[in-house]
Write a protein that holds these residues in place. Structure first.
Motif, short mmCIF file in Angstrom:
data_model
loop_
_atom_site.label_atom_id
_atom_site.label_comp_id
_atom_site.label_asym_id
_atom_site.label_seq_id
_atom_site.Cartn_x
_atom_site.Cartn_y
_atom_site.Cartn_z
N PRO A 159 1.07 -1.01 0.06
CA PRO A 159 -0.03 -0.45 -0.27
C PRO A 159 1.29 1.33 -0.59
N SER A 160 0.66 2.63 -0.64
CA SER A 160 1.14 3.17 -0.12
C SER A 160 0.10 4.82 -0.70
N SER A 161 0.62 6.05 0.18
CA SER A 161 -0.35 6.89 0.14
C SER A 161 -0.72 7.55 -1.18
N LEU A 172 19.27 -1.56 -1.95
CA LEU A 172 19.18 0.03 -1.43
C LEU A 172 17.76 0.55 -1.97
N SER A 173 17.27 0.36 -0.74
CA SER A 173 16.00 1.17 -1.35
C SER A 173 15.66 2.08 -1.34
N VAL A 174 15.02 2.97 -2.09
CA VAL A 174 14.82 4.87 -2.42
C VAL A 174 13.66 5.09 -2.47
N GLY A 175 13.15 6.05 -1.83
CA GLY A 175 12.18 6.62 -2.09
C GLY A 175 11.90 8.38 -3.17
N ASN A 176 10.44 8.38 -3.12
CA ASN A 176 10.41 9.15 -4.56
C ASN A 176 9.91 10.58 -3.54
N THR A 177 10.79 10.85 -3.51
CA THR A 177 9.91 12.90 -2.25
C THR A 177 9.38 13.16 -2.47
N VAL A 178 8.57 12.84 -3.85
CA VAL A 178 7.84 14.32 -4.78
C VAL A 178 7.19 13.96 -5.43
N ASP A 221 6.12 4.39 2.74
CA ASP A 221 5.83 3.94 2.40
C ASP A 221 6.44 2.96 1.68
N VAL A 222 8.27 3.46 1.34
CA VAL A 222 9.14 2.15 0.96
C VAL A 222 9.38 1.25 1.85
N GLY A 223 9.29 1.80 3.04
CA GLY A 223 9.06 0.74 3.94
C GLY A 223 8.14 -0.64 4.60
N SER A 224 6.98 0.19 4.33
CA SER A 224 5.68 -1.12 3.70
C SER A 224 5.91 -1.93 2.72
N ALA A 225 6.28 -1.20 1.35
CA ALA A 225 7.15 -2.33 0.47
C ALA A 225 8.45 -3.16 1.11
#
Length: 200
Positions: A45-47, A89-95, A108-112
């Motif tokens: 899931p993600s916002s 390496l997990s990376v999140g798009n902050t935009v 959401d990255v942590g959830s994935a």
């Protein structure tokens, strides 16, 4: 090696047996199994369904990229992670898609990654996530765009023999697992008040 959690209430065996070893077997993860782990992450899931996660992945048979991934780890982590067949390496798009900051991206990255981890565990594979890496170097080495924020490095593989580790790491590998009691972090009504359904 298994280290099932000693839980206060009955939980799924998949959760009880999840832990983060540092000793990995000299056994590759088959490509079709590796794909399944990231498919599990894909369905997290993600916002606003932003799906902000990106994973940079290096397998041991890809020596150049594996060396790049090892190079961003702090020396302590690199010393044992080099034995894992896969580093990531997990990376999140902050935009967000609307161009506005996505303050939920790393959540959401942590959830994935949690879903990836449990899919891995269901297949006998373990994941050790690491905060000990150089964020700025990761940006440089992998050309990560500035709006993407590295979240955690990971070592993935089948559990190995703790005796393969230096003594100080063997001790940590074999130590009992511990967690805070629920009364310290499940609250109700106001901050610091343990929820009434939690036994003191």
């Amino acid at each position: 090696m298994q280290k099932p959690a000693v839980t206060d209430v009955t939980l799924s065996e998949l959760i009880r047996h999840r832990w983060s070893p540092r000793a990995f077997a000299d056994k590759p993860i088959a490509p079709e199994i590796l794909v399944s782990l990231f498919e599990a992450a894909r369905w997290a899931p993600s916002s606003s369904n932003e799906q902000p996660w990106v994973y940079l992945v290096a397998t041991k048979d890809d020596a150049e990229n594996f060396a790049k991934m090892l190079s961003i780890l702090v020396e302590f982590n690199a010393s044992w992670a080099k034995s894992a067949p896969v580093l990531a390496l997990s990376v999140g798009n902050t935009v967000g898609h609307d161009g506005k900051p996505n303050r939920h991206a790393l959540h959401d990255v942590g959830s994935a990654t949690a879903q990836l981890t449990f899919e891995a565990n269901s297949r006998g594979i373990f994941v050790h996530q690491m905060a000990g890496y150089d964020v700025e170097k990761a940006h440089r080495v992998f050309g990560i765009p500035k709006e993407f924020e590295p979240a955690a490095a990971m070592a993935l593989g089948y559990p190995g023999d703790p005796a393969s580790l230096p003594q100080r790491l063997q001790d940590r590998e074999l130590a009992p697992r511990t967690r805070k009691p629920l009364s310290e972090f499940v609250m109700s009504g106001s901050w610091g008040h343990t929820a009434s359904f939690i036994s003191k």
